[in-house]
Design a protein around this motif. Structure first.
Motif, PDB file in Angstrom:
ATOM      1  N   GLY A  84       0.799  -1.221   0.000  1.00  0.00           N
ATOM      2  CA  GLY A  84       0.000   0.000   0.000  1.00  0.00           C
ATOM      3  C   GLY A  84       0.829   1.267   0.000  1.00  0.00           C
ATOM      4  N   GLU A  85       2.136   1.145   0.179  1.00  0.00           N
ATOM      5  CA  GLU A  85       2.986   2.339   0.229  1.00  0.00           C
ATOM      6  C   GLU A  85       2.925   3.183  -1.050  1.00  0.00           C
ATOM      7  OE1 GLU A  85       6.950   2.513   2.413  1.00  0.00           O
ATOM      8  OE2 GLU A  85       7.613   2.612   0.318  1.00  0.00           O
ATOM      9  N   PRO A  86       2.812   2.581  -2.243  1.00  0.00           N
ATOM     10  CA  PRO A  86       2.775   3.404  -3.462  1.00  0.00           C
ATOM     11  C   PRO A  86       1.508   4.241  -3.626  1.00  0.00           C
ATOM     12  CG  PRO A  86       3.430   1.146  -3.962  1.00  0.00           C
ATOM     13  CD  PRO A  86       2.922   1.156  -2.551  1.00  0.00           C
ATOM     14  N   ASP A  87       0.451   3.913  -2.894  1.00  0.00           N
ATOM     15  CA  ASP A  87      -0.811   4.649  -3.021  1.00  0.00           C
ATOM     16  C   ASP A  87      -0.582   6.134  -2.732  1.00  0.00           C
ATOM     17  OD1 ASP A  87      -1.724   2.061  -3.271  1.00  0.00           O
ATOM     18  OD2 ASP A  87      -2.863   2.054  -1.405  1.00  0.00           O
ATOM     19  N   ALA A 115       3.593  10.149  -5.967  1.00  0.00           N
ATOM     20  CA  ALA A 115       4.037  10.421  -7.336  1.00  0.00           C
ATOM     21  C   ALA A 115       5.012   9.332  -7.761  1.00  0.00           C
ATOM     22  CB  ALA A 115       4.716  11.785  -7.406  1.00  0.00           C
ATOM     23  N   GLY A 116       4.778   8.762  -8.945  1.00  0.00           N
ATOM     24  CA  GLY A 116       5.646   7.705  -9.436  1.00  0.00           C
ATOM     25  C   GLY A 116       5.446   6.368  -8.755  1.00  0.00           C
ATOM     26  N   ALA A 117       4.489   6.288  -7.841  1.00  0.00           N
ATOM     27  CA  ALA A 117       4.130   5.051  -7.141  1.00  0.00           C
ATOM     28  C   ALA A 117       5.216   4.530  -6.203  1.00  0.00           C
ATOM     29  CB  ALA A 117       3.704   3.965  -8.136  1.00  0.00           C
ATOM     30  N   TYR A 118       6.004   5.459  -5.629  1.00  0.00           N
ATOM     31  CA  TYR A 118       6.970   4.993  -4.622  1.00  0.00           C
ATOM     32  C   TYR A 118       7.286   6.094  -3.617  1.00  0.00           C
ATOM     33  CZ  TYR A 118      11.031   7.443  -6.703  1.00  0.00           C
ATOM     34  OH  TYR A 118      11.922   8.390  -7.164  1.00  0.00           O
ATOM     35  N   ALA A 119       7.740   5.642  -2.450  1.00  0.00           N
ATOM     36  CA  ALA A 119       8.158   6.554  -1.384  1.00  0.00           C
ATOM     37  C   ALA A 119       9.621   6.278  -1.068  1.00  0.00           C
ATOM     38  CB  ALA A 119       7.296   6.348  -0.139  1.00  0.00           C
ATOM     39  N   ILE A 120      10.494   7.219  -1.422  1.00  0.00           N
ATOM     40  CA  ILE A 120      11.929   7.020  -1.208  1.00  0.00           C
ATOM     41  C   ILE A 120      12.264   6.930   0.278  1.00  0.00           C
ATOM     42  CG2 ILE A 120      12.585   9.466  -1.178  1.00  0.00           C
ATOM     43  CD1 ILE A 120      15.061   8.586  -2.910  1.00  0.00           C
ATOM     44  N   GLN A 121      11.421   7.523   1.121  1.00  0.00           N
ATOM     45  CA  GLN A 121      11.661   7.498   2.563  1.00  0.00           C
ATOM     46  C   GLN A 121      11.120   6.228   3.213  1.00  0.00           C
ATOM     47  OE1 GLN A 121       9.443   9.286   0.990  1.00  0.00           O
ATOM     48  NE2 GLN A 121       7.533   9.336   2.123  1.00  0.00           N
ATOM     49  N   GLY A 122      10.541   5.349   2.419  1.00  0.00           N
ATOM     50  CA  GLY A 122       9.960   4.116   2.939  1.00  0.00           C
ATOM     51  C   GLY A 122      10.676   2.891   2.410  1.00  0.00           C
ATOM     52  N   LEU A 123       9.903   1.861   2.165  1.00  0.00           N
ATOM     53  CA  LEU A 123      10.453   0.587   1.687  1.00  0.00           C
ATOM     54  C   LEU A 123      11.167   0.723   0.348  1.00  0.00           C
ATOM     55  CD1 LEU A 123       7.349  -1.629   2.563  1.00  0.00           C
ATOM     56  CD2 LEU A 123       9.535  -1.567   3.794  1.00  0.00           C
ATOM     57  N   VAL A 152      16.632   2.095  -4.638  1.00  0.00           N
ATOM     58  CA  VAL A 152      17.391   3.244  -5.141  1.00  0.00           C
ATOM     59  C   VAL A 152      18.886   2.921  -5.194  1.00  0.00           C
ATOM     60  CG1 VAL A 152      17.989   5.668  -4.758  1.00  0.00           C
ATOM     61  CG2 VAL A 152      15.656   4.866  -4.297  1.00  0.00           C
ATOM     62  N   VAL A 153      19.414   2.885  -6.405  1.00  0.00           N
ATOM     63  CA  VAL A 153      20.837   2.640  -6.611  1.00  0.00           C
ATOM     64  C   VAL A 153      21.621   3.920  -6.345  1.00  0.00           C
ATOM     65  CG1 VAL A 153      22.595   2.006  -8.320  1.00  0.00           C
ATOM     66  CG2 VAL A 153      20.400   0.797  -8.271  1.00  0.00           C
ATOM     67  N   TYR A 206      17.508  14.827  -1.489  1.00  0.00           N
ATOM     68  CA  TYR A 206      16.689  13.764  -0.901  1.00  0.00           C
ATOM     69  C   TYR A 206      15.348  14.332  -0.433  1.00  0.00           C
ATOM     70  CZ  TYR A 206      14.980  10.308   2.414  1.00  0.00           C
ATOM     71  OH  TYR A 206      14.186   9.420   3.093  1.00  0.00           O
ATOM     72  N   SER A 207      15.388  15.471   0.279  1.00  0.00           N
ATOM     73  CA  SER A 207      14.141  16.053   0.774  1.00  0.00           C
ATOM     74  C   SER A 207      13.244  16.502  -0.379  1.00  0.00           C
ATOM     75  CB  SER A 207      14.410  17.218   1.741  1.00  0.00           C
ATOM     76  OG  SER A 207      15.128  18.262   1.106  1.00  0.00           O
ATOM     77  N   GLY A 208      13.861  16.884  -1.506  1.00  0.00           N
ATOM     78  CA  GLY A 208      13.077  17.233  -2.690  1.00  0.00           C
ATOM     79  C   GLY A 208      12.328  16.036  -3.241  1.00  0.00           C
ATOM     80  N   VAL A 209      12.968  14.878  -3.238  1.00  0.00           N
ATOM     81  CA  VAL A 209      12.314  13.663  -3.715  1.00  0.00           C
ATOM     82  C   VAL A 209      11.194  13.261  -2.757  1.00  0.00           C
ATOM     83  CG1 VAL A 209      12.628  11.221  -4.331  1.00  0.00           C
ATOM     84  CG2 VAL A 209      14.384  12.894  -4.961  1.00  0.00           C
ATOM     85  N   VAL A 210      11.403  13.470  -1.469  1.00  0.00           N
ATOM     86  CA  VAL A 210      10.353  13.174  -0.486  1.00  0.00           C
ATOM     87  C   VAL A 210       9.159  14.099  -0.685  1.00  0.00           C
ATOM     88  CG1 VAL A 210       9.775  13.066   1.970  1.00  0.00           C
ATOM     89  CG2 VAL A 210      11.987  12.222   1.196  1.00  0.00           C
ATOM     90  N   GLY A 211       9.424  15.363  -1.080  1.00  0.00           N
ATOM     91  CA  GLY A 211       8.302  16.259  -1.361  1.00  0.00           C
ATOM     92  C   GLY A 211       8.465  17.713  -0.988  1.00  0.00           C
ATOM     93  N   LEU A 212       9.603  18.077  -0.343  1.00  0.00           N
ATOM     94  CA  LEU A 212       9.823  19.486  -0.013  1.00  0.00           C
ATOM     95  C   LEU A 212      11.328  19.735   0.083  1.00  0.00           C
ATOM     96  CD1 LEU A 212       8.190  22.110   0.666  1.00  0.00           C
ATOM     97  CD2 LEU A 212       8.681  21.596   3.067  1.00  0.00           C
TER      98      LEU A 212
END
Length: 193
Positions: free
Chosen positions: A143-146, A149-157, A162-163, A169-175
């Motif tokens: 359920g994490e992709p729900d 954006a892009g169906a993933y959470a870099i701060q999660g599973l 991520v290679v 990093y905070s920009g990818v998370v959202g701010l």
């Protein structure tokens, strides 16, 4: 003293903004986030962040000494915007597109007060490992992709996919915190550091 209002329901954005040591309230922006045909990812993310800030700004009855902060994040692969997945099957399709490839993550941050609206865009590049179909299915089942954006959470599973990451990093998370801090200072809001 300026009052800061975050135009977002995202718990991740609330948490990131809190790390800057500023007080703020939350008011959710309700806008259509559908990309416009033919617009570039940069134009799209800028338009959405500005639109969210403006939408909340116009709901305020007393605007004196108020600043609205809004953000929008999009994932882009092959110049195609991957929004939030509509279904679990859509999430599988998105993650399959990202598997074994690099993609861009654009986050726009907009601030608005009674005299000005300014927006900045932070772009990061993320490289994903090649994912087996069962890995994608197991991840989507969490359920994490729900609603991501892009169906993933870099701060999660999905951090395990991520290679490499070039950018914020905070920009990818959202701010993106660096850019957000700079904008806040321009609008007279001082952060803890």
């Amino acid at each position: 003293m300026m009052e800061l209002i975050l135009a977002s329901q995202s718990p991740r954005r609330r948490q990131l903004l809190s790390t800057l040591g500023v007080d703020f309230s939350v008011k959710v922006a309700d806008i259509d986030e559908t990309p416009v045909a033919g617009e570039t990812p940069e134009v799209c993310v800028d338009r959405l962040a500005r639109g969210k800030a403006d939408a909340v700004w116009h709901t305020l009855q007393d605007r004196l000494d108020k600043v609205v902060l809004a953000a929008d994040t999009i994932v882009v692969v092959d110049q195609k915007i991957l929004g939030k997945p509509r279904t679990r099957e859509h999430a599988v399709h998105m993650l399959t597109q990202l598997s074994g490839r690099k993609h861009r993550v654009l986050t726009a941050v907009a601030l608005q007060n009674e005299t000005s609206q300014q927006c900045t865009i932070q772009t990061s590049e993320v490289s994903f490992a090649t994912l087996a179909e069962d890995e994608i299915l197991r991840y989507v089942a969490t359920g994490e992709p729900d609603d991501k954006a892009g169906a993933y959470a870099i701060q999660g599973l999905a951090a395990a996919f991520v290679v490499s990451l070039t950018g914020s990093y905070s920009g990818v998370v959202g701010l993106p915190l660096y850019e957000t801090r700079q904008l806040l200072r321009r609008f007279g809001i001082h952060t803890a550091i």
